[in-house]
Design an enzyme around this catalytic site. Structure first.
Site, PDB file in Angstrom:
ATOM      1  N   ARG A 222       0.852  -1.188   0.000  1.00 33.26           N
ATOM      2  CA  ARG A 222       0.000   0.000   0.000  1.00 33.26           C
ATOM      3  C   ARG A 222       0.891   1.242   0.000  1.00 33.26           C
ATOM      4  O   ARG A 222       1.978   1.240   0.595  1.00 33.26           O
ATOM      5  CB  ARG A 222      -0.892   0.040   1.250  1.00 33.26           C
ATOM      6  CG  ARG A 222      -2.074  -0.925   1.210  1.00 33.26           C
ATOM      7  CD  ARG A 222      -3.112  -0.515   0.172  1.00 33.26           C
ATOM      8  NE  ARG A 222      -4.282  -1.386   0.162  1.00 33.26           N
ATOM      9  CZ  ARG A 222      -4.452  -2.442  -0.641  1.00 33.26           C
ATOM     10  NH1 ARG A 222      -3.508  -2.773  -1.519  1.00 33.26           N
ATOM     11  NH2 ARG A 222      -5.555  -3.165  -0.588  1.00 33.26           N
ATOM     12  N   HIS A 270      -0.876   0.172  -9.601  1.00 29.85           N
ATOM     13  CA  HIS A 270      -1.539  -0.763  -8.668  1.00 29.85           C
ATOM     14  C   HIS A 270      -2.034  -1.992  -9.463  1.00 29.85           C
ATOM     15  O   HIS A 270      -3.218  -2.332  -9.452  1.00 29.85           O
ATOM     16  CB  HIS A 270      -2.710  -0.056  -7.960  1.00 29.85           C
ATOM     17  CG  HIS A 270      -3.141  -0.764  -6.697  1.00 29.85           C
ATOM     18  ND1 HIS A 270      -3.478  -0.107  -5.543  1.00 29.85           N
ATOM     19  CD2 HIS A 270      -3.286  -2.090  -6.408  1.00 29.85           C
ATOM     20  CE1 HIS A 270      -3.836  -0.988  -4.613  1.00 29.85           C
ATOM     21  NE2 HIS A 270      -3.719  -2.197  -5.115  1.00 29.85           N
TER      22      HIS A 270
END
Ligand code: NDP
Ligand code: OXD
Length: 307
Positions: A222, A270
């Site tokens: 993250r 991502h």
């Protein structure tokens, strides 16, 4: 049985179709304020209103990803289980992504690509894999799969987790008390931690500067793990030689962000391990059926721990 679906960033229609096919006995609909009470919710970054309205009847909240950081920040219904995707085809993707980043760095493939573009036939001196120990932060479902893949290429592998883990071929470290030894033993650092209050900002100047000189960072967990402003000074000082970043504090990465154009930072959107709809729906359907039979299911999140 009724299932309500709310997927920020994903079109819900193909999911609804797939869920209806996998669970023909269920009524499956997209959530909207005031929607009828459901037994299960299938979600990605749902609004608080969904959880509040559906709280009385929900038995399961199925997150269509592995990371539940966006959910555990919300007020969760006390009776519902929060259930994450448990591999679901993501672990092998993560293994290939990390191995690609590692090998591209170790074999200096960017150098060869630049040379080829200039029509230059030239070599770099071979590097020794024992000089590139790989440290994996987070030895869960994804971290262990990555450790296994990296070992096939015969890199030394260190693993760091909250509780001790015995993983074949991996030098294990656990807890705060061993994090410094873990970092000092590693040159390539792979972050596969969940984002929790304990791990927020864990990739920062003080920790990254403990990696072996010429360290390389691969953050696939993250954006909140990395203190972004600390990275470029560490690259400029030479302590770190580069980074592959798949996740960012703000996503999409803002157009004017320095990471986009930095010559030693590789950016992906991502995309290191994508949720695969068919695998995910099959897993959710299997778990809903198991729950209906009163059986335990894998991937239930400990919401106090945050993962
Ligand atoms: P798991 O929950 O299976 O594993 C988490 C690991 O992190 C465990 O080994 C756990 O230790 C360790 N850990 C947690 N907190 C700490 C801490 N404070 N100190 C040390 N170790 C800690 O997660 P997954 O492997 O399935 O996924 C990891 C993360 O990857 C997800 O949370 C998500 O954020 C990210 N992800 C990113 C994707 C992408 O596309 N970029 C795709 C999928 C996931 P212990 O075993 O002792 O509990
Ligand atoms: C996940 C993700 O957590 O895609 O599954 O990031």
């Amino acid at each position: 049985m009724r299932i309500t679906v709310h997927l920020t960033d994903n079109r819900p229609e193909p999911w609804i179709k797939a869920l209806r096919e996998a669970l023909p006995e269920a009524e499956v609909d997209v959530w909207a304020p005031g929607a009828p009470q459901a037994d299960h919710a299938v979600v990605w970054v749902p609004p608080q209103q969904l959880l509040d309205e559906q709280a009385p009847g929900l038995a399961g909240i199925f997150n269509i990803g592995a990371g539940v950081d966006a959910l555990v920040k919300l007020r969760l219904p006390s009776k519902a289980k929060l259930i994450r995707i448990d591999d679901g085809g993501m672990a092998v993707q993560m293994a290939e992504f990390v191995c690609h980043a590692l090998i591209r760095h170790f074999r200096e493939l960017d150098f060869y690509q630049d040379a080829a573009q200039g029509g230059e036939w030239t070599y770099r001196r071979p590097r020794m894999r024992e000089d590139f120990p790989v440290g994996i932060m987070g030895m869960g479902v994804l971290g262990q799969r990555v450790a296994q893949a990296v070992q096939h290429f015969e890199f030394p592998v260190n693993g760091w987790s909250r509780t001790p883990k015995a993983v074949d071929g991996v030098r294990g470290f656990a807890g705060e008390e061993q994090v410094n030894d873990f970092l000092a033993a590693s040159r390539v650092l792979v972050c596969l931690l969940p984002l929790t209050p304990d791990t927020h900002g864990i990739l920062r100047r003080e920790t990254l500067s403990q990696l072996q000189f010429g360290g390389y960072l691969i953050n696939v967990a993250r954006g909140g793990h990395l203190v972004e402003e600390d990275l470029i000074p560490l690259l400029d000082s030479g302590h770190l030689s580069g980074a592959t970043l798949d996740v960012f504090q703000t996503e999409p990465l803002p157009e004017d962000h320095p990471f986009w154009r930095h010559p030693r930072i590789s950016v992906t959107p991502h995309a290191s391990a994508r949720t695969l709809r068919d695998e995910t729906v099959a897993q959710i359907a299997g778990k809903i059926r198991a729950m209906a039979r009163g059986e335990p299911v894998a991937g239930v999140v400990d919401t106090t721990r945050g993962y």
